[in-house]
Scaffold this motif. Structure first.
Motif, mmCIF file in Angstrom:
data_model
loop_
_atom_site.group_PDB
_atom_site.id
_atom_site.type_symbol
_atom_site.label_atom_id
_atom_site.label_comp_id
_atom_site.label_asym_id
_atom_site.label_seq_id
_atom_site.Cartn_x
_atom_site.Cartn_y
_atom_site.Cartn_z
ATOM 1 N N GLN A 88 0.570 -1.230 -0.104
ATOM 2 C CA GLN A 88 -0.010 -0.008 -0.407
ATOM 3 C C GLN A 88 0.943 0.883 0.250
ATOM 4 O O GLN A 88 0.491 1.979 -0.720
ATOM 5 C CB GLN A 88 -1.108 -0.401 1.099
ATOM 6 C CG GLN A 88 -1.876 0.862 1.430
ATOM 7 C CD GLN A 88 -2.554 1.139 2.463
ATOM 8 O OE1 GLN A 88 -2.722 0.328 3.430
ATOM 9 N NE2 GLN A 88 -3.329 2.390 2.639
ATOM 10 N N ARG A 89 1.957 1.379 0.225
ATOM 11 C CA ARG A 89 2.698 2.516 0.948
ATOM 12 C C ARG A 89 3.206 2.298 -0.354
ATOM 13 O O ARG A 89 3.667 3.790 -0.789
ATOM 14 C CB ARG A 89 3.552 2.956 2.253
ATOM 15 C CG ARG A 89 3.069 2.130 3.549
ATOM 16 C CD ARG A 89 1.812 3.316 3.620
ATOM 17 N NE ARG A 89 1.611 3.407 5.210
ATOM 18 C CZ ARG A 89 2.282 3.738 5.981
ATOM 19 N NH1 ARG A 89 3.485 4.029 6.005
ATOM 20 N NH2 ARG A 89 1.718 3.620 7.505
ATOM 21 N N ALA A 90 3.836 1.664 -0.982
ATOM 22 C CA ALA A 90 4.420 1.302 -2.491
ATOM 23 C C ALA A 90 3.838 1.961 -3.294
ATOM 24 O O ALA A 90 4.828 2.781 -4.177
ATOM 25 C CB ALA A 90 5.490 0.673 -3.062
ATOM 26 N N ALA A 91 2.718 1.791 -3.503
ATOM 27 C CA ALA A 91 1.539 1.806 -4.110
ATOM 28 C C ALA A 91 1.570 3.836 -3.990
ATOM 29 O O ALA A 91 1.413 4.195 -4.963
ATOM 30 C CB ALA A 91 0.213 1.728 -4.505
ATOM 31 N N ARG A 222 14.832 9.470 -4.928
ATOM 32 C CA ARG A 222 15.985 9.719 -3.951
ATOM 33 C C ARG A 222 15.178 11.537 -3.547
ATOM 34 O O ARG A 222 14.876 11.301 -1.896
ATOM 35 C CB ARG A 222 17.316 10.750 -3.879
ATOM 36 C CG ARG A 222 18.059 9.403 -3.981
ATOM 37 C CD ARG A 222 19.411 10.241 -4.657
ATOM 38 N NE ARG A 222 19.459 10.422 -5.546
ATOM 39 C CZ ARG A 222 20.574 10.962 -5.667
ATOM 40 N NH1 ARG A 222 21.367 11.270 -5.464
ATOM 41 N NH2 ARG A 222 21.149 11.637 -7.415
ATOM 42 N N THR A 223 14.348 12.011 -4.536
ATOM 43 C CA THR A 223 13.822 13.167 -3.923
ATOM 44 C C THR A 223 12.614 12.750 -2.825
ATOM 45 O O THR A 223 11.823 13.517 -1.911
ATOM 46 C CB THR A 223 13.629 14.011 -4.685
ATOM 47 O OG1 THR A 223 14.518 15.417 -5.473
ATOM 48 C CG2 THR A 223 12.778 15.381 -4.722
ATOM 49 N N LEU A 224 11.829 11.837 -3.871
ATOM 50 C CA LEU A 224 10.249 11.988 -3.205
ATOM 51 C C LEU A 224 10.865 10.577 -1.484
ATOM 52 O O LEU A 224 9.516 10.935 -1.424
ATOM 53 C CB LEU A 224 9.898 10.142 -3.999
ATOM 54 C CG LEU A 224 8.762 9.356 -3.489
ATOM 55 C CD1 LEU A 224 7.478 10.765 -3.349
ATOM 56 C CD2 LEU A 224 8.540 8.639 -4.035
ATOM 57 N N ILE A 225 11.636 10.318 -1.425
ATOM 58 C CA ILE A 225 11.684 9.020 -0.044
ATOM 59 C C ILE A 225 11.867 11.217 0.880
ATOM 60 O O ILE A 225 11.144 10.046 2.195
ATOM 61 C CB ILE A 225 12.785 8.506 0.375
ATOM 62 C CG1 ILE A 225 12.689 7.276 -0.714
ATOM 63 C CG2 ILE A 225 13.088 7.988 1.541
ATOM 64 C CD1 ILE A 225 11.446 6.174 -0.868
ATOM 65 N N ALA A 226 13.122 11.049 0.439
ATOM 66 C CA ALA A 226 12.893 12.764 1.694
ATOM 67 C C ALA A 226 12.117 13.574 1.788
ATOM 68 O O ALA A 226 12.009 14.068 3.078
ATOM 69 C CB ALA A 226 14.399 12.973 1.072
ATOM 70 N N ALA A 227 11.064 13.877 0.551
ATOM 71 C CA ALA A 227 9.708 14.587 1.039
ATOM 72 C C ALA A 227 8.658 13.909 1.421
ATOM 73 O O ALA A 227 7.951 14.303 2.538
ATOM 74 C CB ALA A 227 9.304 15.325 -0.375
ATOM 75 N N GLU A 228 8.656 12.867 1.328
ATOM 76 C CA GLU A 228 7.643 11.898 2.104
ATOM 77 C C GLU A 228 7.980 11.758 3.803
ATOM 78 O O GLU A 228 7.366 11.900 4.550
ATOM 79 C CB GLU A 228 8.101 10.537 1.705
ATOM 80 C CG GLU A 228 6.180 10.244 0.376
ATOM 81 C CD GLU A 228 6.431 9.138 0.131
ATOM 82 O OE1 GLU A 228 5.722 8.749 -1.066
ATOM 83 O OE2 GLU A 228 6.779 7.831 0.472
ATOM 84 N N LEU A 229 9.277 12.097 4.368
ATOM 85 C CA LEU A 229 9.931 11.770 5.542
ATOM 86 C C LEU A 229 8.619 13.582 6.139
ATOM 87 O O LEU A 229 8.961 12.918 7.375
ATOM 88 C CB LEU A 229 11.518 12.022 5.982
ATOM 89 C CG LEU A 229 11.954 10.661 5.472
ATOM 90 C CD1 LEU A 229 13.278 11.123 5.497
ATOM 91 C CD2 LEU A 229 11.345 9.547 5.995
ATOM 92 N N GLY A 239 3.975 7.597 1.932
ATOM 93 C CA GLY A 239 3.838 6.471 1.805
ATOM 94 C C GLY A 239 5.527 5.877 1.945
ATOM 95 O O GLY A 239 5.261 5.640 2.907
ATOM 96 N N LEU A 240 6.400 5.201 1.360
ATOM 97 C CA LEU A 240 7.195 4.595 1.725
ATOM 98 C C LEU A 240 8.300 5.396 2.890
ATOM 99 O O LEU A 240 8.886 4.599 3.727
ATOM 100 C CB LEU A 240 8.254 3.764 0.318
ATOM 101 C CG LEU A 240 7.563 3.024 0.391
ATOM 102 C CD1 LEU A 240 8.351 1.941 -0.964
ATOM 103 C CD2 LEU A 240 7.737 1.453 1.220
ATOM 104 N N GLY A 241 9.042 6.666 1.904
ATOM 105 C CA GLY A 241 9.254 7.772 3.212
ATOM 106 C C GLY A 241 9.076 7.086 4.432
ATOM 107 O O GLY A 241 9.626 7.569 5.590
ATOM 108 N N TRP A 242 7.272 7.817 4.468
ATOM 109 C CA TRP A 242 6.809 7.971 5.997
ATOM 110 C C TRP A 242 6.544 6.644 6.738
ATOM 111 O O TRP A 242 6.888 6.436 7.849
ATOM 112 C CB TRP A 242 5.230 8.815 6.142
ATOM 113 C CG TRP A 242 4.756 9.207 7.445
ATOM 114 C CD1 TRP A 242 3.997 8.099 8.074
ATOM 115 C CD2 TRP A 242 4.926 9.952 7.982
ATOM 116 N NE1 TRP A 242 3.721 9.186 9.119
ATOM 117 C CE2 TRP A 242 4.472 9.618 9.287
ATOM 118 C CE3 TRP A 242 6.832 10.599 7.427
ATOM 119 C CZ2 TRP A 242 4.534 10.471 9.635
ATOM 120 C CZ3 TRP A 242 5.920 11.800 9.087
ATOM 121 C CH2 TRP A 242 6.051 11.579 10.290
#
Length: 290
Positions: A88-91, A222-229, A239-242
């Motif tokens: 779900q997070r990956a989607a 890289r930007t997505l994971i950092a932004a989702e944090l 998402g996966l970052g969170w």
């Protein structure tokens, strides 16, 4: 020639073929050599070695809170997959990523088309690239927060920034490397601007364009994971970052590693199943790359 003159005949040297060399050339490949020539097997072997090193170091360190072993990470990953949380997070992450990535490619295509069509367009692209390409996408997060609020729009904004300049730079460099002969051939057929770009420049510059797409994809991840944090929980998407950030706060290090592991798996899949097939059907098929 006089009667007393002697006729000298040069002795011919007959070289017998080296039967051993011929047999060496015609020698069938051994099972190891045949397997070694298969690219995906070599890459799989590298991944297995890395996993083994990971497992050995994790067991030697014997501290799951600091560095879980590969087996512990794999167990957490399978648990996340079976429960559906990771999927779900990956989607959610992939949906946001594809939107930002597509918009970045679209804008990069428009900018490079304008740049290749006129001198002022070329100067415009070079100026913008010099200004914004060195600027990290994460540095735009405060502005994104002010302009778009807490939500998916802020993440898409920084994704577009991370993708746009990498793709535009490589595409523009590829267009400029196309020979004048190809350009003149296209112009002789009546091709101008967009039709010239579509029919001549893009096929000729496709190796550079594909490189830009790969770099843009990596930057976007890289930007997505950092932004989702930062934005993941506030926007309600998670998402996966969170997922990684949540488990870090709960000291579930194995789940943190499993989230990172899933990002790596997705990256390997895209690189070897999507980009590799595109490269095989275009660049290698056209003889641009061996």
């Amino acid at each position: 020639m006089t009667k007393n003159s002697t006729l000298f005949v040069r002795p011919e040297i007959v070289v017998e073929p080296n039967r051993n060399a011929v047999a060496e050339v015609q020698r069938p490949l051994s099972a190891f050599e045949a397997i070694y020539r298969i690219s995906w097997i070599r890459k799989t072997a590298i991944l297995l070695v890395l996993a083994l090193v990971w497992e050995i170091y994790g067991r030697w360190l014997d501290n799951s809170l600091l560095f879980p072993s590969f087996s512990e990470t794999l167990h957490a990953f399978m648990s996340g997959i079976s429960s559906g949380v990771l999927l779900q997070r990956a989607a959610v992450s992939l949906q946001t990523l594809l939107i930002g990535y597509s918009l970045g490619i679209l804008l990069a295509g428009l900018l490079t088309t304008v740049a290749i069509s006129s001198r002022i367009g070329n100067d415009f692209l070079e100026t913008l690239t010099s200004m914004f390409n060195p600027l990290p996408a994460i540095a735009l997060l405060p502005l994104a927060l002010i302009w778009f609020g807490l939500g998916t729009g802020s993440i898409i904004f920084v994704l577009v920034h991370s993708v746009l300049w990498a793709v535009a730079l490589n595409t523009h460099a590829g267009f400029r490397s196309v020979s004048n002969t190809l350009r003149m051939v296209g112009q002789n057929y009546g091709l101008k601007r967009f039709s010239l770009v579509r029919s001549v420049l893009i096929p000729a510059a496709f190796p550079s364009i594909l490189t830009g797409l790969k770099i843009g994809w990596a930057f976007a991840w890289r930007t997505l994971i950092a932004a989702e944090l930062v934005f993941g929980v506030s926007s309600g998407t998670g998402g996966l970052g969170w997922y990684i950030f949540e488990n870090r706060n709960q000291l579930e290090t194995a789940n943190v590693f499993s989230g990172l592991f899933f990002v790596i798996i997705i990256g390997l899949f895209v690189e070897n199943m999507i980009f590799a097939k595109i490269e095989k059907r275009t660049i290698r098929r056209w003889g641009m790359q061996h």
